[in-house]
Design a protein around this motif. Structure first.
Motif, PDB file in Angstrom:
ATOM      1  N   CYS A  48      21.354  36.790  47.446  1.00 21.94           N
ATOM      2  CA  CYS A  48      22.604  36.968  48.192  1.00 21.94           C
ATOM      3  C   CYS A  48      23.685  36.003  47.699  1.00 21.94           C
ATOM      4  N   SER A  49      23.287  34.780  47.361  1.00 22.82           N
ATOM      5  CA  SER A  49      24.248  33.826  46.805  1.00 22.82           C
ATOM      6  C   SER A  49      24.804  34.343  45.482  1.00 22.82           C
ATOM      7  N   GLY A  50      23.921  34.940  44.673  1.00 21.34           N
ATOM      8  CA  GLY A  50      24.364  35.523  43.411  1.00 21.34           C
ATOM      9  C   GLY A  50      25.333  36.672  43.619  1.00 21.34           C
ATOM     10  N   LEU A  51      25.104  37.480  44.664  1.00 25.00           N
ATOM     11  CA  LEU A  51      26.029  38.567  44.971  1.00 25.00           C
ATOM     12  C   LEU A  51      27.407  38.033  45.342  1.00 25.00           C
ATOM     13  N   VAL A  52      27.424  36.961  46.137  1.00 25.73           N
ATOM     14  CA  VAL A  52      28.702  36.361  46.547  1.00 25.73           C
ATOM     15  C   VAL A  52      29.454  35.834  45.330  1.00 25.73           C
ATOM     16  N   VAL A  53      28.757  35.093  44.466  1.00 25.04           N
ATOM     17  CA  VAL A  53      29.409  34.511  43.281  1.00 25.04           C
ATOM     18  C   VAL A  53      29.901  35.615  42.351  1.00 25.04           C
ATOM     19  N   THR A  54      29.047  36.607  42.078  1.00 27.74           N
ATOM     20  CA  THR A  54      29.434  37.707  41.186  1.00 27.74           C
ATOM     21  C   THR A  54      30.627  38.475  41.741  1.00 27.74           C
ATOM     22  N   GLY A  55      30.552  38.828  43.024  1.00 27.54           N
ATOM     23  CA  GLY A  55      31.645  39.561  43.643  1.00 27.54           C
ATOM     24  C   GLY A  55      32.934  38.768  43.664  1.00 27.54           C
ATOM     25  N   ARG A  56      32.817  37.456  43.929  1.00 28.25           N
ATOM     26  CA  ARG A  56      34.012  36.610  43.977  1.00 28.25           C
ATOM     27  C   ARG A  56      34.693  36.525  42.610  1.00 28.25           C
ATOM     28  N   VAL A  57      33.905  36.341  41.566  1.00 27.50           N
ATOM     29  CA  VAL A  57      34.457  36.237  40.213  1.00 27.50           C
ATOM     30  C   VAL A  57      35.111  37.549  39.792  1.00 27.50           C
ATOM     31  N   LEU A  58      34.409  38.661  39.979  1.00 33.54           N
ATOM     32  CA  LEU A  58      34.942  39.961  39.571  1.00 33.54           C
ATOM     33  C   LEU A  58      36.181  40.336  40.375  1.00 33.54           C
ATOM     34  N   ALA A  59      36.156  40.079  41.683  1.00 36.85           N
ATOM     35  CA  ALA A  59      37.303  40.405  42.523  1.00 36.85           C
ATOM     36  C   ALA A  59      38.528  39.584  42.122  1.00 36.85           C
ATOM     37  N   THR A  60      38.329  38.313  41.819  1.00 35.94           N
ATOM     38  CA  THR A  60      39.445  37.457  41.407  1.00 35.94           C
ATOM     39  C   THR A  60      40.032  37.931  40.088  1.00 35.94           C
ATOM     40  N   LEU A  61      39.171  38.266  39.140  1.00 37.00           N
ATOM     41  CA  LEU A  61      39.648  38.754  37.843  1.00 37.00           C
ATOM     42  C   LEU A  61      40.410  40.073  37.976  1.00 37.00           C
ATOM     43  N   LEU A  62      39.842  41.021  38.713  1.00 36.88           N
ATOM     44  CA  LEU A  62      40.469  42.332  38.841  1.00 36.88           C
ATOM     45  C   LEU A  62      41.747  42.283  39.668  1.00 36.88           C
ATOM     46  N   LEU A  63      41.785  41.412  40.674  1.00 33.25           N
ATOM     47  CA  LEU A  63      43.000  41.295  41.469  1.00 33.25           C
ATOM     48  C   LEU A  63      44.133  40.705  40.639  1.00 33.25           C
ATOM     49  N   ASN A  64      43.822  39.719  39.822  1.00 32.27           N
ATOM     50  CA  ASN A  64      44.832  39.160  38.924  1.00 32.27           C
ATOM     51  C   ASN A  64      45.289  40.199  37.902  1.00 32.27           C
ATOM     52  N   PHE A  65      44.345  40.978  37.388  1.00 29.53           N
ATOM     53  CA  PHE A  65      44.683  42.051  36.451  1.00 29.53           C
ATOM     54  C   PHE A  65      45.629  43.055  37.103  1.00 29.53           C
ATOM     55  N   TYR A  66      45.355  43.400  38.361  1.00 32.54           N
ATOM     56  CA  TYR A  66      46.199  44.339  39.100  1.00 32.54           C
ATOM     57  C   TYR A  66      47.602  43.768  39.290  1.00 32.54           C
ATOM     58  N   PHE A  67      47.706  42.495  39.667  1.00 34.07           N
ATOM     59  CA  PHE A  67      49.009  41.869  39.860  1.00 34.07           C
ATOM     60  C   PHE A  67      49.835  41.876  38.573  1.00 34.07           C
ATOM     61  N   ILE A  68      49.191  41.555  37.473  1.00 31.25           N
ATOM     62  CA  ILE A  68      49.911  41.471  36.201  1.00 31.25           C
ATOM     63  C   ILE A  68      50.370  42.847  35.735  1.00 31.25           C
ATOM     64  N   GLN A  69      49.475  43.830  35.781  1.00 28.47           N
ATOM     65  CA  GLN A  69      49.799  45.151  35.246  1.00 28.47           C
ATOM     66  C   GLN A  69      50.793  45.921  36.116  1.00 28.47           C
TER      67      GLN A  69
END
Length: 388
Positions: A48-69
Protein backbone atom coordinates in the motif's frame (compact mmCIF):
# COMPACT_ATOMS: atom_id res chain seq x y z
CA UNK A 1 -2.89 -11.78 1.79
CA UNK A 2 -6.57 -11.03 2.38
CA UNK A 3 -6.49 -9.30 5.72
CA UNK A 4 -9.48 -9.83 7.97
CA UNK A 5 -8.55 -7.38 10.67
CA UNK A 6 -7.73 -3.72 10.90
CA UNK A 7 -5.44 -4.07 13.90
CA UNK A 8 -1.87 -2.87 13.57
CA UNK A 9 1.25 -2.67 15.68
CA UNK A 10 0.51 1.05 15.96
CA UNK A 11 -2.55 0.26 18.03
CA UNK A 12 -0.68 -2.14 20.28
CA UNK A 13 0.81 0.85 22.06
CA UNK A 14 -2.74 2.03 22.70
CA UNK A 15 -4.44 -1.25 23.60
CA UNK A 16 -2.27 -3.80 25.27
CA UNK A 17 -4.74 -6.55 24.50
CA UNK A 18 -4.51 -6.10 20.71
CA UNK A 19 -2.85 -8.63 18.43
CA UNK A 20 -1.29 -8.00 15.02
CA UNK A 21 -3.33 -9.41 12.16
CA UNK A 22 -4.91 -12.08 14.37
CA UNK A 23 -8.49 -12.82 15.36
CA UNK A 24 -9.29 -14.78 18.50
CA UNK A 25 -5.63 -15.66 18.97
CA UNK A 26 -4.73 -16.68 22.58
CA UNK A 27 -2.40 -14.15 24.15
CA UNK A 28 -0.20 -16.81 25.75
CA UNK A 29 0.95 -18.39 22.52
CA UNK A 30 2.60 -17.19 19.33
CA UNK A 31 1.27 -19.72 16.81
CA UNK A 32 2.32 -20.23 13.23
CA UNK A 33 -0.96 -18.74 11.87
CA UNK A 34 -0.31 -15.62 13.91
CA UNK A 35 3.23 -15.33 12.55
CA UNK A 36 1.94 -15.75 8.99
CA UNK A 37 -0.75 -13.12 9.44
CA UNK A 38 1.74 -10.74 10.98
CA UNK A 39 4.07 -11.26 8.02
CA UNK A 40 1.19 -10.70 5.59
CA UNK A 41 0.31 -7.50 7.45
CA UNK A 42 3.82 -6.17 6.87
CA UNK A 43 3.72 -7.16 3.19
CA UNK A 44 0.38 -5.42 2.68
CA UNK A 45 1.68 -2.35 4.52
CA UNK A 46 4.61 -1.98 2.12
CA UNK A 47 2.46 -2.75 -0.92
CA UNK A 48 0.00 0.00 0.00
CA UNK A 49 2.90 2.37 0.71
CA UNK A 50 4.25 1.57 -2.75
CA UNK A 51 0.86 2.38 -4.27
CA UNK A 52 0.82 5.76 -2.53
CA UNK A 53 4.36 6.63 -3.67
CA UNK A 54 3.77 5.43 -7.25
CA UNK A 55 0.45 7.23 -7.53
CA UNK A 56 1.86 10.41 -6.02
CA UNK A 57 4.82 10.52 -8.41
CA UNK A 58 2.75 9.76 -11.52
CA UNK A 59 -0.03 12.19 -10.56
CA UNK A 60 2.48 14.99 -9.95
CA UNK A 61 4.21 14.38 -13.28
CA UNK A 62 0.99 14.17 -15.29
CA UNK A 63 -0.58 17.17 -13.59
CA UNK A 64 2.47 19.27 -14.39
CA UNK A 65 2.39 17.96 -17.97
CA UNK A 66 -1.28 18.99 -18.21
CA UNK A 67 -0.56 22.49 -16.87
CA UNK A 68 2.28 23.05 -19.32
CA UNK A 69 0.55 21.70 -22.42
CA UNK A 70 -2.64 23.74 -21.76
CA UNK A 71 -0.67 26.94 -21.14
CA UNK A 72 -1.64 27.23 -17.50
CA UNK A 73 1.99 27.60 -16.46
CA UNK A 74 2.03 31.09 -18.04
CA UNK A 75 1.25 33.74 -15.45
CA UNK A 76 -0.85 36.04 -17.65
CA UNK A 77 -2.72 33.30 -19.50
CA UNK A 78 -6.51 33.86 -19.17
CA UNK A 79 -7.00 30.13 -18.51
CA UNK A 80 -4.85 30.08 -15.38
CA UNK A 81 -7.80 30.28 -12.98
CA UNK A 82 -10.05 27.94 -14.97
CA UNK A 83 -10.49 24.18 -14.91
CA UNK A 84 -10.73 23.60 -11.16
CA UNK A 85 -13.90 21.49 -11.44
CA UNK A 86 -12.32 19.43 -14.20
CA UNK A 87 -9.27 18.79 -12.00
CA UNK A 88 -11.43 17.68 -9.07
CA UNK A 89 -13.56 15.53 -11.39
CA UNK A 90 -10.49 13.81 -12.85
CA UNK A 91 -9.12 13.17 -9.37
CA UNK A 92 -12.09 10.92 -8.54
CA UNK A 93 -13.35 9.69 -11.92
CA UNK A 94 -11.37 6.43 -12.12
CA UNK A 95 -13.58 4.62 -9.60
CA UNK A 96 -14.64 2.04 -12.28
CA UNK A 97 -11.02 0.83 -12.21
CA UNK A 98 -11.28 0.12 -8.47
CA UNK A 99 -14.73 -1.39 -8.94
CA UNK A 100 -13.28 -3.80 -11.52
CA UNK A 101 -10.52 -4.79 -9.11
CA UNK A 102 -13.15 -5.39 -6.43
CA UNK A 103 -15.17 -7.68 -8.70
CA UNK A 104 -12.05 -9.63 -9.70
CA UNK A 105 -10.95 -9.99 -6.08
CA UNK A 106 -14.32 -11.24 -4.90
CA UNK A 107 -14.67 -13.66 -7.78
CA UNK A 108 -11.19 -15.11 -7.24
CA UNK A 109 -10.62 -14.96 -3.47
CA UNK A 110 -13.82 -14.22 -1.62
CA UNK A 111 -15.08 -17.24 0.34
CA UNK A 112 -18.19 -15.69 1.89
CA UNK A 113 -20.74 -12.93 1.55
CA UNK A 114 -21.52 -10.66 4.43
CA UNK A 115 -25.21 -10.33 5.33
CA UNK A 116 -25.97 -6.95 6.80
CA UNK A 117 -28.84 -5.67 8.90
CA UNK A 118 -30.80 -2.60 7.89
CA UNK A 119 -29.09 -0.55 10.60
CA UNK A 120 -25.66 -1.65 9.36
CA UNK A 121 -26.63 -0.73 5.81
CA UNK A 122 -27.72 2.73 6.92
CA UNK A 123 -24.42 3.28 8.72
CA UNK A 124 -22.45 2.19 5.66
CA UNK A 125 -24.55 4.44 3.43
CA UNK A 126 -23.96 7.45 5.67
CA UNK A 127 -20.25 6.61 5.85
CA UNK A 128 -19.85 6.48 2.07
CA UNK A 129 -21.94 9.63 1.57
CA UNK A 130 -19.90 11.62 4.08
CA UNK A 131 -16.63 10.41 2.57
CA UNK A 132 -17.83 11.16 -0.96
CA UNK A 133 -18.76 14.72 0.02
CA UNK A 134 -15.39 15.20 1.71
CA UNK A 135 -13.56 13.75 -1.33
CA UNK A 136 -15.33 16.20 -3.63
CA UNK A 137 -14.77 19.08 -1.20
CA UNK A 138 -11.04 18.69 -0.76
CA UNK A 139 -10.50 17.92 -4.47
CA UNK A 140 -12.18 21.17 -5.47
CA UNK A 141 -10.68 23.24 -2.64
CA UNK A 142 -7.17 21.95 -3.43
CA UNK A 143 -7.66 22.75 -7.13
CA UNK A 144 -8.68 26.32 -6.27
CA UNK A 145 -5.87 26.73 -3.78
CA UNK A 146 -3.27 25.47 -6.23
CA UNK A 147 -4.38 27.82 -9.00
CA UNK A 148 -5.03 30.93 -6.88
CA UNK A 149 -2.44 31.05 -4.09
CA UNK A 150 1.37 31.17 -4.30
CA UNK A 151 1.57 29.89 -0.72
CA UNK A 152 -0.68 26.92 -1.34
CA UNK A 153 1.99 24.26 -0.75
CA UNK A 154 2.98 25.83 2.55
CA UNK A 155 -0.66 25.75 3.58
CA UNK A 156 -0.78 22.16 2.34
CA UNK A 157 1.77 21.11 4.98
CA UNK A 158 -0.76 21.94 7.72
CA UNK A 159 -2.55 18.77 6.62
CA UNK A 160 -0.30 16.74 8.92
CA UNK A 161 -1.18 19.00 11.85
CA UNK A 162 -4.93 18.70 11.25
CA UNK A 163 -4.66 14.94 10.78
CA UNK A 164 -2.76 14.62 14.07
CA UNK A 165 -5.40 16.66 15.89
CA UNK A 166 -8.39 14.87 14.37
CA UNK A 167 -6.95 11.39 14.84
CA UNK A 168 -6.18 12.14 18.50
CA UNK A 169 -9.78 13.31 19.06
CA UNK A 170 -11.75 11.00 16.78
CA UNK A 171 -9.62 7.84 16.74
CA UNK A 172 -8.02 8.21 20.21
CA UNK A 173 -4.60 7.86 18.61
CA UNK A 174 -1.62 7.75 20.98
CA UNK A 175 1.71 9.34 20.08
CA UNK A 176 5.25 8.32 20.93
CA UNK A 177 8.56 10.00 20.14
CA UNK A 178 9.07 8.01 16.92
CA UNK A 179 5.66 9.02 15.56
CA UNK A 180 6.26 12.67 16.47
CA UNK A 181 9.68 12.54 14.81
CA UNK A 182 8.07 11.01 11.72
CA UNK A 183 5.51 13.83 11.53
CA UNK A 184 8.21 16.49 11.82
CA UNK A 185 10.53 14.93 9.23
CA UNK A 186 7.82 14.24 6.65
CA UNK A 187 6.43 17.75 7.11
CA UNK A 188 9.89 19.23 6.54
CA UNK A 189 10.40 17.02 3.49
CA UNK A 190 7.22 18.34 1.89
CA UNK A 191 7.66 21.96 2.94
CA UNK A 192 11.15 22.54 1.55
CA UNK A 193 10.43 21.02 -1.88
CA UNK A 194 6.95 22.45 -2.41
CA UNK A 195 7.90 25.21 -4.86
CA UNK A 196 8.98 22.95 -7.75
CA UNK A 197 5.78 22.92 -9.73
CA UNK A 198 4.62 23.89 -13.19
CA UNK A 199 1.88 26.14 -11.93
CA UNK A 200 2.85 29.18 -9.91
CA UNK A 201 0.08 31.81 -9.65
CA UNK A 202 0.74 35.51 -10.20
CA UNK A 203 1.65 37.34 -7.01
CA UNK A 204 -0.28 40.43 -8.06
CA UNK A 205 -3.68 38.76 -7.69
CA UNK A 206 -4.23 39.78 -4.07
CA UNK A 207 -7.93 39.05 -3.72
CA UNK A 208 -7.74 35.75 -5.56
CA UNK A 209 -4.68 34.78 -3.55
CA UNK A 210 -6.52 35.31 -0.28
CA UNK A 211 -9.47 33.32 -1.61
CA UNK A 212 -7.14 30.53 -2.70
CA UNK A 213 -5.40 30.48 0.68
CA UNK A 214 -8.66 29.96 2.52
CA UNK A 215 -9.74 27.27 0.07
CA UNK A 216 -6.40 25.51 0.52
CA UNK A 217 -6.74 25.64 4.30
CA UNK A 218 -10.27 24.26 4.30
CA UNK A 219 -9.12 21.62 1.81
CA UNK A 220 -6.52 20.35 4.27
CA UNK A 221 -9.20 20.18 6.96
CA UNK A 222 -11.54 18.21 4.69
CA UNK A 223 -8.81 15.77 3.64
CA UNK A 224 -7.61 15.19 7.21
CA UNK A 225 -11.18 14.68 8.40
CA UNK A 226 -11.85 12.17 5.60
CA UNK A 227 -8.87 10.03 6.66
CA UNK A 228 -9.98 9.98 10.30
CA UNK A 229 -13.58 9.14 9.34
CA UNK A 230 -12.23 6.28 7.21
CA UNK A 231 -10.39 4.87 10.20
CA UNK A 232 -13.47 5.26 12.38
CA UNK A 233 -15.49 3.47 9.71
CA UNK A 234 -13.08 0.52 9.64
CA UNK A 235 -13.16 0.35 13.44
CA UNK A 236 -16.87 0.81 14.09
CA UNK A 237 -18.92 0.34 10.91
CA UNK A 238 -17.25 -2.18 8.58
CA UNK A 239 -17.96 -5.74 9.84
CA UNK A 240 -14.90 -7.56 11.18
CA UNK A 241 -15.88 -10.62 9.14
CA UNK A 242 -15.63 -8.63 5.92
CA UNK A 243 -12.37 -9.08 4.03
CA UNK A 244 -10.23 -6.02 4.61
CA UNK A 245 -9.14 -6.00 0.96
CA UNK A 246 -12.76 -5.95 -0.19
CA UNK A 247 -13.63 -3.32 2.42
CA UNK A 248 -10.82 -1.03 1.24
CA UNK A 249 -11.76 -1.28 -2.44
CA UNK A 250 -15.48 -0.95 -1.68
CA UNK A 251 -14.93 2.18 0.41
CA UNK A 252 -12.71 3.76 -2.24
CA UNK A 253 -15.12 2.86 -5.06
CA UNK A 254 -18.27 4.16 -3.38
CA UNK A 255 -16.73 7.35 -2.01
CA UNK A 256 -15.07 8.17 -5.34
CA UNK A 257 -18.29 7.50 -7.23
CA UNK A 258 -20.23 9.92 -5.05
CA UNK A 259 -17.45 12.52 -5.32
CA UNK A 260 -17.40 12.12 -9.10
CA UNK A 261 -21.13 12.78 -9.34
CA UNK A 262 -20.80 15.90 -7.19
CA UNK A 263 -17.88 17.20 -9.26
CA UNK A 264 -19.71 16.41 -12.49
CA UNK A 265 -22.66 18.53 -11.34
CA UNK A 266 -20.26 21.32 -10.39
CA UNK A 267 -18.55 21.07 -13.78
CA UNK A 268 -21.82 21.71 -15.62
CA UNK A 269 -23.31 24.27 -13.24
CA UNK A 270 -20.11 26.35 -13.31
CA UNK A 271 -20.00 26.19 -17.10
CA UNK A 272 -16.42 24.89 -17.07
CA UNK A 273 -17.43 22.02 -19.35
CA UNK A 274 -17.28 24.55 -22.19
CA UNK A 275 -13.54 25.01 -21.63
CA UNK A 276 -12.82 21.31 -22.21
CA UNK A 277 -13.26 21.70 -25.96
CA UNK A 278 -10.75 24.57 -26.03
CA UNK A 279 -8.20 22.56 -24.05
CA UNK A 280 -8.79 19.56 -26.28
CA UNK A 281 -8.18 21.55 -29.47
CA UNK A 282 -5.23 23.64 -28.22
CA UNK A 283 -3.34 20.94 -26.32
CA UNK A 284 0.26 21.38 -27.48
CA UNK A 285 1.03 17.67 -27.84
CA UNK A 286 -2.16 16.88 -29.71
CA UNK A 287 -5.63 15.62 -28.95
CA UNK A 288 -4.79 11.94 -28.36
CA UNK A 289 -2.23 12.84 -25.70
CA UNK A 290 -4.74 15.19 -24.07
CA UNK A 291 -7.15 12.33 -23.58
CA UNK A 292 -4.42 9.91 -22.51
CA UNK A 293 -2.95 12.40 -20.04
CA UNK A 294 -6.32 12.91 -18.33
CA UNK A 295 -6.98 9.16 -18.20
CA UNK A 296 -3.49 8.53 -16.82
CA UNK A 297 -3.88 11.32 -14.28
CA UNK A 298 -7.19 9.93 -13.09
CA UNK A 299 -5.76 6.42 -12.74
CA UNK A 300 -2.72 7.77 -10.88
CA UNK A 301 -4.93 9.59 -8.38
CA UNK A 302 -7.02 6.44 -7.93
CA UNK A 303 -3.96 4.27 -7.29
CA UNK A 304 -2.70 6.74 -4.72
CA UNK A 305 -6.11 6.97 -3.03
CA UNK A 306 -6.44 3.19 -2.94
CA UNK A 307 -3.07 2.97 -1.20
CA UNK A 308 -4.07 5.68 1.28
CA UNK A 309 -7.30 3.91 2.18
CA UNK A 310 -5.39 0.64 2.53
CA UNK A 311 -2.92 2.24 4.94
CA UNK A 312 -5.78 3.69 6.98
CA UNK A 313 -7.27 0.19 7.25
CA UNK A 314 -3.96 -1.51 8.03
CA UNK A 315 -2.43 1.09 10.33
CA UNK A 316 -3.90 4.56 10.89
CA UNK A 317 -5.00 7.75 9.17
CA UNK A 318 -1.89 9.51 10.44
CA UNK A 319 0.47 6.92 8.98
CA UNK A 320 -1.22 7.11 5.57
CA UNK A 321 -0.71 10.88 5.60
CA UNK A 322 2.92 10.51 6.62
CA UNK A 323 3.57 8.15 3.70
CA UNK A 324 1.96 10.61 1.29
CA UNK A 325 4.11 13.45 2.60
CA UNK A 326 7.26 11.34 2.58
CA UNK A 327 6.72 10.73 -1.14
CA UNK A 328 6.59 14.46 -1.95
CA UNK A 329 10.37 15.00 -2.34
CA UNK A 330 10.65 12.04 -4.71
CA UNK A 331 7.74 13.35 -6.79
CA UNK A 332 9.26 16.82 -7.00
CA UNK A 333 12.66 15.45 -7.97
CA UNK A 334 11.03 13.60 -10.88
CA UNK A 335 9.24 16.83 -11.86
CA UNK A 336 12.54 18.74 -11.96
CA UNK A 337 14.21 15.99 -13.97
CA UNK A 338 11.32 15.73 -16.43
CA UNK A 339 10.61 19.41 -17.03
CA UNK A 340 13.75 21.31 -15.87
CA UNK A 341 11.73 24.11 -14.31
CA UNK A 342 13.62 27.40 -14.07
CA UNK A 343 16.82 25.57 -15.03
CA UNK A 344 16.60 23.86 -11.66
CA UNK A 345 18.78 20.89 -10.72
CA UNK A 346 18.59 18.09 -8.20
CA UNK A 347 20.92 19.66 -5.64
CA UNK A 348 21.83 18.84 -2.07
CA UNK A 349 18.74 20.73 -0.87
CA UNK A 350 16.38 18.35 -2.64
CA UNK A 351 18.56 15.42 -1.63
CA UNK A 352 18.19 16.49 1.98
CA UNK A 353 14.42 16.69 1.57
CA UNK A 354 14.37 13.18 0.10
CA UNK A 355 16.45 11.92 3.03
CA UNK A 356 14.07 13.60 5.48
CA UNK A 357 11.12 11.91 3.79
CA UNK A 358 12.79 8.49 3.95
CA UNK A 359 13.71 8.97 7.61
CA UNK A 360 10.18 10.14 8.39
CA UNK A 361 8.76 6.97 6.89
CA UNK A 362 11.39 4.80 8.57
CA UNK A 363 10.70 6.40 11.96
CA UNK A 364 7.04 5.41 11.83
CA UNK A 365 7.91 1.93 10.60
CA UNK A 366 10.32 1.58 13.51
CA UNK A 367 7.52 2.44 15.94
CA UNK A 368 5.53 -0.44 14.40
CA UNK A 369 8.52 -2.75 14.73
CA UNK A 370 9.07 -1.88 18.39
CA UNK A 371 5.41 -2.46 19.17
CA UNK A 372 5.54 -5.81 17.40
CA UNK A 373 8.59 -6.97 19.33
CA UNK A 374 7.01 -5.80 22.56
CA UNK A 375 3.98 -7.99 21.97
CA UNK A 376 6.12 -10.97 20.98
CA UNK A 377 8.22 -10.67 24.14
CA UNK A 378 5.09 -10.35 26.28
CA UNK A 379 3.53 -13.41 24.65
CA UNK A 380 6.72 -15.42 25.09
CA UNK A 381 6.97 -14.46 28.76
CA UNK A 382 3.41 -15.53 29.41
CA UNK A 383 3.99 -18.81 27.60
CA UNK A 384 7.03 -19.55 29.76
CA UNK A 385 5.13 -18.68 32.93
CA UNK A 386 2.29 -21.03 31.95
CA UNK A 387 4.75 -23.85 31.27
CA UNK A 388 6.41 -23.32 34.63
Amino acid sequence: MGLHTSESPDRITQEEEANIGVENQPRATTSIPQVIKTRNWWICLFVCSGLVVTGRVLATLLLNFYFIQTGRDVCDDPKQFKGTWLQSFIQNAAFPFTALLLLLWRSLFSTHRETQSSSSFVKLFLLYISLGVLFAAYSQLYAIGRTHCVFFFWIFTTQLIFTSIFTAIINKHKFNRWIILSIVLSGIATGITSSDDAYYPCEGEGGKMSYGAWCGLFGTVAFSLSLCIMQLGFQKVIPNTESRVSAVMLMQTNASMIATLICLVGLFISGEFKDIKEDFETFTKGRPLYVLSLIGLSLAWQVMSLGLVGLVCLASSLFSNVVSFSASPLANIFVVLAFSFMDDDVDWFKGGALLAGILGFASYIYSFYKATKKREIASQSETESVCD
